[in-house]
Design an enzyme around this catalytic site. Structure first.
Site, PDB file in Angstrom:
ATOM      1  N   CYS A   1      -3.070   1.728   6.484  1.00 18.70           N
ATOM      2  CA  CYS A   1      -3.217   1.111   7.812  1.00 18.70           C
ATOM      3  C   CYS A   1      -3.946   2.045   8.767  1.00 18.70           C
ATOM      4  O   CYS A   1      -4.783   1.617   9.554  1.00 18.70           O
ATOM      5  CB  CYS A   1      -1.851   0.711   8.364  1.00 18.70           C
ATOM      6  SG  CYS A   1      -0.655   2.057   8.385  1.00 18.70           S
TER       7      CYS A   1
ATOM      8  N   GLU B   1       4.461  -3.828  12.383  1.00 19.63           N
ATOM      9  CA  GLU B   1       3.498  -2.743  12.110  1.00 19.63           C
ATOM     10  C   GLU B   1       2.334  -3.391  11.373  1.00 19.63           C
ATOM     11  O   GLU B   1       2.467  -3.755  10.208  1.00 19.63           O
ATOM     12  CB  GLU B   1       4.135  -1.652  11.236  1.00 19.63           C
ATOM     13  CG  GLU B   1       5.293  -0.917  11.882  1.00 19.63           C
ATOM     14  CD  GLU B   1       4.874   0.019  12.986  1.00 19.63           C
ATOM     15  OE1 GLU B   1       3.659   0.128  13.271  1.00 19.63           O
ATOM     16  OE2 GLU B   1       5.758   0.646  13.594  1.00 19.63           O
TER      17      GLU B   1
ATOM     18  N   GLU C   1       8.384   2.549  14.939  1.00 19.58           N
ATOM     19  CA  GLU C   1       9.264   3.025  13.880  1.00 19.58           C
ATOM     20  C   GLU C   1       9.297   4.544  13.989  1.00 19.58           C
ATOM     21  O   GLU C   1       8.511   5.155  14.704  1.00 19.58           O
ATOM     22  CB  GLU C   1       8.722   2.599  12.505  1.00 19.58           C
ATOM     23  CG  GLU C   1       8.750   1.099  12.323  1.00 19.58           C
ATOM     24  CD  GLU C   1       8.561   0.648  10.883  1.00 19.58           C
ATOM     25  OE1 GLU C   1       7.413   0.716  10.411  1.00 19.58           O
ATOM     26  OE2 GLU C   1       9.551   0.240  10.251  1.00 19.58           O
TER      27      GLU C   1
ATOM     28  N   ASN D   1       0.801  -1.241   0.000  1.00 21.03           N
ATOM     29  CA  ASN D   1       0.000   0.000   0.000  1.00 21.03           C
ATOM     30  C   ASN D   1       0.824   1.278   0.000  1.00 21.03           C
ATOM     31  O   ASN D   1       0.449   2.269  -0.619  1.00 21.03           O
ATOM     32  CB  ASN D   1      -1.039  -0.018   1.126  1.00 21.03           C
ATOM     33  CG  ASN D   1      -0.421  -0.021   2.493  1.00 21.03           C
ATOM     34  OD1 ASN D   1       0.728  -0.422   2.675  1.00 21.03           O
ATOM     35  ND2 ASN D   1      -1.177   0.422   3.479  1.00 21.03           N
TER      36      ASN D   1
HETATM   37  P1  NAD Z   1       0.301  -9.044   3.987  1.00 24.21           P
HETATM   38  O1  NAD Z   1       0.482  -9.398   5.415  1.00 24.21           O
HETATM   39  O2  NAD Z   1      -0.489  -9.931   3.130  1.00 24.21           O
HETATM   40  O3  NAD Z   1       1.730  -8.922   3.263  1.00 24.21           O
HETATM   41  C1  NAD Z   1       2.753  -8.067   3.737  1.00 24.21           C
HETATM   42  C2  NAD Z   1       4.098  -8.581   3.245  1.00 24.21           C
HETATM   43  O4  NAD Z   1       4.360  -9.846   3.868  1.00 24.21           O
HETATM   44  C3  NAD Z   1       4.175  -8.825   1.740  1.00 24.21           C
HETATM   45  O5  NAD Z   1       5.466  -8.494   1.282  1.00 24.21           O
HETATM   46  C4  NAD Z   1       3.938 -10.326   1.637  1.00 24.21           C
HETATM   47  O6  NAD Z   1       4.483 -10.879   0.463  1.00 24.21           O
HETATM   48  C5  NAD Z   1       4.666 -10.813   2.869  1.00 24.21           C
HETATM   49  N1  NAD Z   1       4.196 -12.122   3.369  1.00 24.21           N
HETATM   50  C6  NAD Z   1       3.019 -12.752   3.106  1.00 24.21           C
HETATM   51  N2  NAD Z   1       2.955 -13.928   3.771  1.00 24.21           N
HETATM   52  C7  NAD Z   1       4.111 -14.046   4.461  1.00 24.21           C
HETATM   53  C8  NAD Z   1       4.625 -15.023   5.354  1.00 24.21           C
HETATM   54  N3  NAD Z   1       3.948 -16.129   5.635  1.00 24.21           N
HETATM   55  N4  NAD Z   1       5.834 -14.815   5.917  1.00 24.21           N
HETATM   56  C9  NAD Z   1       6.541 -13.681   5.657  1.00 24.21           C
HETATM   57  N5  NAD Z   1       6.099 -12.709   4.818  1.00 24.21           N
HETATM   58  C10 NAD Z   1       4.905 -12.892   4.218  1.00 24.21           C
HETATM   59  O7  NAD Z   1      -0.252  -7.550   3.974  1.00 24.21           O
HETATM   60  P2  NAD Z   1      -0.691  -6.678   2.711  1.00 24.21           P
HETATM   61  O8  NAD Z   1      -2.011  -7.148   2.245  1.00 24.21           O
HETATM   62  O9  NAD Z   1       0.446  -6.614   1.732  1.00 24.21           O
HETATM   63  O10 NAD Z   1      -0.822  -5.223   3.369  1.00 24.21           O
HETATM   64  C11 NAD Z   1      -1.988  -4.743   3.951  1.00 24.21           C
HETATM   65  C12 NAD Z   1      -1.907  -4.829   5.453  1.00 24.21           C
HETATM   66  O11 NAD Z   1      -0.759  -4.126   5.921  1.00 24.21           O
HETATM   67  C13 NAD Z   1      -3.089  -4.185   6.139  1.00 24.21           C
HETATM   68  O12 NAD Z   1      -3.506  -4.990   7.208  1.00 24.21           O
HETATM   69  C14 NAD Z   1      -2.509  -2.872   6.663  1.00 24.21           C
HETATM   70  O13 NAD Z   1      -3.196  -2.309   7.746  1.00 24.21           O
HETATM   71  C15 NAD Z   1      -1.119  -3.273   7.007  1.00 24.21           C
HETATM   72  N6  NAD Z   1      -0.232  -2.107   7.089  1.00 24.21           N
HETATM   73  C16 NAD Z   1       0.209  -1.701   8.318  1.00 24.21           C
HETATM   74  C17 NAD Z   1       1.007  -0.570   8.428  1.00 24.21           C
HETATM   75  C18 NAD Z   1       1.500  -0.083   9.770  1.00 24.21           C
HETATM   76  O14 NAD Z   1       2.425   0.726   9.777  1.00 24.21           O
HETATM   77  N7  NAD Z   1       0.937  -0.536  10.870  1.00 24.21           N
HETATM   78  C19 NAD Z   1       1.362   0.141   7.280  1.00 24.21           C
HETATM   79  C20 NAD Z   1       0.893  -0.301   6.046  1.00 24.21           C
HETATM   80  C21 NAD Z   1       0.097  -1.445   5.968  1.00 24.21           C
END
Ligand code: NAD
Length: 470
Positions: free
Chosen positions: A276, A242, A451, A144
């Site tokens: 997020c 995060e 962070e 995102n």
């Molecule tokens: P996701 O958890 O599906 O993926 C995040 C990353 O993790 C990707 O690079 C993905 O390829 C990798 N990944 C997937 N499965 C994995 C595993 N089993 N082991 C290690 N890595 C793995 O999340 P998304 O759909 O890409 O992002 C959206 C989410 O991120 C939302 O829940 C959003 O709120 C959150 N987010 C949080 C913040 C914050 O700062 N708190 C910021 C941005 C997004």
């Protein structure tokens, strides 16, 4: 992928396509990495990190400054690439690229403030507290905000003398790759920042499980964060998580309604609702709820959706067909179960892109999924409340605790809310803004650690106490 400063294929030469979410067309083909590629990336990082750790923070900061300068010179091209892979409108992509340069400059500035501690404890006992790099670290980022989140992690990690292996999301890997190349062009030694593309369950997990990786900084969903924490636990790796959020926005009876409506629209529909800290639940005082909802609905109805590259577009597509389908199913379920009234939006315009109309839902049932789950798309549930007490209680009724905003002129209301809201960041009369100067992170299931700010330096270094009897 980028290993030892060079673009390389996967060892088994497999590839995957990156598509434009506005058109559904393929825009790039990238290596589909696996365990061997992770091993190569960690080999490179491990070989380069000790030399980098011996350089001064000031020299390391110089690379970040040079990279920020190069990024600024290339904002239009980087922003266009970001829009094409991620979907966000060009103005938002431009903001994100500029923000990425700001973050690198912020950390470069901290390079000159680095110091170890010295304590004179007794007549014949002194102590030093040395700040040392952790070593090889993993940065796993979502799709995102791929540019900004790379800078949040790589900026402080590199400044502190670490090497980093980045795992970008498969639907937005091009901008992280370009930024890693720019950091090398700015003088980063080869191998210090490697990017391995490929599936999260393969590349991400291999990286977290790799024994030579000593810290994992993960941004993504709470479900994946749980998996990452469990895997990292085997070696007691340092973790920063995060995760997801379901931020409440509370509009009090004394709020400036025009500002609050504008804040809700930006807070919910920025990046098509895929942030997020987006406004995911809106609690409005009952005395202003009708007026507020009328103005909000009119404003949301004016958001033109389309390809993010078109200047008239105010909201782009969702990043993936799966993400769009989850939003569509949630709104359809709300309609079928009569768990809310859809006052604007609520359908899919069709066509090749992953579009969904900006949607507002009122009369939301208390047990609606719209209030219980993280809704990662352009749907805003509006709930009437009697007073601030009820708003805070309902805001806190969530497993998440990332951000929260309160829209009021009252210092007393704000003081009360800031203390009682269960969130890592609380805003007054704004939402979404996250300056690099202050710590950011969630409580409850929204994450672990912080962070940004000076806290990031602690998170990316080890402190060693040395007791001296000279
Ligand atoms: P996701 O958890 O599906 O993926 C995040 C990353 O993790 C990707 O690079 C993905 O390829 C990798 N990944 C997937 N499965 C994995 C595993 N089993 N082991 C290690 N890595 C793995 O999340 P998304 O759909 O890409 O992002 C959206 C989410 O991120 C939302 O829940 C959003 O709120 C959150 N987010 C949080 C913040 C914050 O700062 N708190 C910021 C941005 C997004």
């Amino acid at each position: 992928m980028l290993i030892n400063g060079e673009r390389t294929t996967a060892i088994d030469e497999r590839v995957f396509a990156v598509t434009d979410p506005a058109t559904g067309e393929a825009i790039a083909s990238l290596p589909l990495g696996d365990l061997e590629d992770v091993r190569r990336a960690v080999d490179g990082a491990e070989a380069t990190q000790p030399g980098w750790a011996r350089t001064s923070p000031r020299d390391r900061a110089r690379v970040l400054t040079a990279a920020a300068q190069l990024i600024r010179e290339r904002v239009p091209a980087l922003a266009r690439q970001l829009t094409m892979e991620q979907g966000k409108i060009l103005r938002e992509a431009t903001d994100e690229i500029r923000g990425t340069a700001n973050v690198l400059e912020y950390y470069a500035g901290l390079g000159s403030t680095f110091r170890d501690e010295f304590h004179r404890i007794g007549r014949d006992l002194d102590a030093q507290v040395l700040r040392q790099p952790i070593g090889v670290c993993a940065a796993i980022i979502p799709w995102n905000m791929p540019a900004l989140l790379l800078a949040w992690k790589a900026g402080p990690a590199l400044l502190c003398g670490n090497a980093v292996v980045v795992k970008p999301a498969s639907t937005a890997p091009l901008t992280p790759l370009s930024l890693a190349e720019i950091l090398h062009e700015a003088g980063l030694p080869d191998g210090l920042l490697n990017v391995v593309t490929g599936p999260g369950e393969v590349v991400g997990e291999a990286l977290v499980a790799e024994p030579r990786v000593r810290k994992v900084s993960f941004t993504g969903s709470t479900a994946t964060g749980r998996r990452v924490m469990a895997l990292a636990g085997a070696d007691i790796k340092r973790v920063t998580l995060e995760l997801g959020g379901s931020d409440p926005m509370i509009v009090c009876e004394d709020a400036d309604l025009s500002a609050a409506v504008a804040g809700a629209v930006a807070g919910r529909y920025y990046n098509s609702g895929q942030v997020c800290t987006a406004v995911k639940r809106l609690f409005v005082h009952e005395t202003v709820a009708d007026e507020f909802t009328r103005r909000l609905t009119a404003e949301v109805g004016r958001l033109t959706i389309g390809n993010g590259l078109a200047p008239e577009t105010r909201m782009g597509p969702l990043n993936s067909a799966g993400g769009r389908d989850r939003i569509r199913d949630l709104v359809d379920e709300t309609r079928e179960d009569e768990a809310g009234t859809i006052v604007t939006g609520g359908s899919e315009p069709g066509g090749a892109g992953h579009f969904y109309e900006p949607t507002v839902v009122t009369d939301v049932a208390e047990d609606s999924r719209l209030l219980k789950e993280e809704v990662f798309g352009p749907v805003l549930p509006v709930v009437r409340v009697r007073d601030l007490d009820e708003a805070i209680a309902r805001a806190n009724h969530s497993p998440y605790g990332l951000g929260a905003s309160v829209w009021t002129k009252s210092h007393a209301y704000m003081r009360e809310a800031a203390v009682r809201l269960e969130a890592g960041i609380v805003w007054q009369n704004l939402h979404l803004k996250i300056p690099p100067e202050v710590p950011f992170g969630g409580i409850k299931q929204s994450g672990l650690g912080r962070e940004n700010g000076l806290q990031a330096i602690d998170a990316w270094s080890e402190q060693k106490t040395v007791l001296l009897r000279p």
